[in-house]
Design an enzyme around this catalytic site. Sequence first.
Site, mmCIF file in Angstrom:
data_model
loop_
_atom_site.group_PDB
_atom_site.id
_atom_site.type_symbol
_atom_site.label_atom_id
_atom_site.label_comp_id
_atom_site.label_asym_id
_atom_site.label_seq_id
_atom_site.Cartn_x
_atom_site.Cartn_y
_atom_site.Cartn_z
ATOM 1 N N ASP A 96 0.867 -1.182 0.000
ATOM 2 C CA ASP A 96 0.000 0.000 0.000
ATOM 3 C C ASP A 96 0.901 1.229 0.000
ATOM 4 O O ASP A 96 1.369 1.685 1.042
ATOM 5 C CB ASP A 96 -0.901 -0.025 1.239
ATOM 6 C CG ASP A 96 -1.870 1.150 1.310
ATOM 7 O OD1 ASP A 96 -1.667 2.140 0.573
ATOM 8 O OD2 ASP A 96 -2.819 1.080 2.114
ATOM 9 N N GLU A 188 1.668 2.039 13.262
ATOM 10 C CA GLU A 188 0.587 1.968 12.291
ATOM 11 C C GLU A 188 -0.489 1.111 12.934
ATOM 12 O O GLU A 188 -0.525 -0.109 12.775
ATOM 13 C CB GLU A 188 1.094 1.371 10.967
ATOM 14 C CG GLU A 188 0.137 1.627 9.815
ATOM 15 C CD GLU A 188 -0.947 0.587 9.704
ATOM 16 O OE1 GLU A 188 -1.929 0.668 10.484
ATOM 17 O OE2 GLU A 188 -0.829 -0.300 8.852
ATOM 18 N N GLU A 197 -10.055 -3.595 15.848
ATOM 19 C CA GLU A 197 -8.870 -4.311 16.344
ATOM 20 C C GLU A 197 -8.371 -3.759 17.668
ATOM 21 O O GLU A 197 -7.565 -4.394 18.352
ATOM 22 C CB GLU A 197 -7.705 -4.328 15.340
ATOM 23 C CG GLU A 197 -7.996 -5.097 14.073
ATOM 24 C CD GLU A 197 -6.794 -5.200 13.162
ATOM 25 O OE1 GLU A 197 -5.674 -4.825 13.584
ATOM 26 O OE2 GLU A 197 -6.953 -5.648 12.022
ATOM 27 N N HIS A 373 -5.306 0.067 1.360
ATOM 28 C CA HIS A 373 -5.776 -1.273 1.719
ATOM 29 C C HIS A 373 -6.904 -1.224 2.738
ATOM 30 O O HIS A 373 -7.624 -2.208 2.927
ATOM 31 C CB HIS A 373 -4.614 -2.132 2.244
ATOM 32 C CG HIS A 373 -4.234 -1.854 3.659
ATOM 33 N ND1 HIS A 373 -3.458 -0.768 4.032
ATOM 34 C CD2 HIS A 373 -4.523 -2.504 4.813
ATOM 35 C CE1 HIS A 373 -3.285 -0.778 5.337
ATOM 36 N NE2 HIS A 373 -3.917 -1.821 5.838
#
Length: 429
Positions: A96, A188, A197, A373
């Site tokens: 990406d 990230e 998440e 992505h």
Amino acid sequence: MYPSSGHTNGYHDQQPEQQRFVTTTQRPRVRRGPRGGVGGVRSRDYGDGFRVSGEDNSQLPSQQAEQQNLAPCTDFDKAYFHSYAHVGIHEEMIKDRVRTDTYRSAILQHQRHIEGKVVMDVGCGTGILAIFCAQAGAKRVYAVDASDIAVQANEVVKANNLSDRIIVLHGRVEDVEIDEEVDVIVSEWMGYMLLYESMLGSVITARDRWLKPGGLILPSHATLYMAPITHPDRYTESIDFWRNVYGIDMSAMLPLAKQCAFEEPSVETINGENVLTWPHVVKYVDCYTLQIYELESVTTGFQFKSMMRAPFHGFAFWFDVEFNGPANVNANAQLLLPGSPNPQSLDCVVKKKRTNPNDTLILSTAPEDPPTHWQQTLIYFYEPMEVEQDQVIEGSLTLSQSKENRRFMNIHLEYSSGGRSFVKESVMR
């Protein structure tokens, strides 16, 4: 635990069983403990740069975490970390270019804050961001990851002759121990719909344990947006297809088809033409001040006005992140605080802010920007609703961490328009 000089090299296995990042419970700000860390954790050198931690008092990392009021590692967490041991997910992220090039540009843009300083990369994966920081002149980089990908990250570090400056720590941020504070945290951490998440909590934990006052966090700020969308092609492909299949009426399949296609959020790419209104700010995140309990549940009210006549198929969500220093929080951040009275005007401010490339560096996943992505996250209705130009769409949204698995996200959406009201509940798994 690790002296400020004289590192032999990179890999330190800080947990025999525990794995990567999780933090959801409210707790006071935690600063790093005395030198040597909780439970007297010490590293054992097995040669070739690998260090495996041993624990005095026979304490496991989960016991240490509990003593510090940190979230323990669950079976769900272990499964999550295991998924990140697969090379495919790292290949997708690195390929990406929007993501990876923006991070590299941000690191170079803030090089004066990184050169000669101590950096921590939270969730280092293959180690690429840690290496970018070393290339920018970092004195030392702690690259932390609970997934077994840390083993490969250490090999990548050695292959690039950076073992003297990058120390790979295999363990959760909640469990690992280092012997110094850090000047910079890079991570990230963003998931689909920004908060999926629940990895941001681990960045906040690293901040509270090790970041020096006035230190740098990259990215520094994030904003989650939502907007009504029209997407007739998607509805036709997934639903209307069943009305006539080779001349056979299969409309009996429609209820099941709708459930399978639209019950859960869908990650896909749309463009600006699909968006019916200006976006609404769901959540603005300041990584310098955010507290972990704020991530447990996010609620917002919204009101949109459609810019066209079209079928209203659902809502889209996207985000952007900013790479600011702590002293560079601009006036826009103040406008984006919860409870701001005019969200529509705030969105204009955000759009306007992006037009000057010399200002804050921004990584955007918006429909009108180059694809990433992350794509966009869409919540579709089982039945579309026809809206007219200037018709009002209003309601409320609550995003909350699942009690079953804190990495899942519960979505409760209430919306009304044209005298009709609806509720949509789903789980992002």
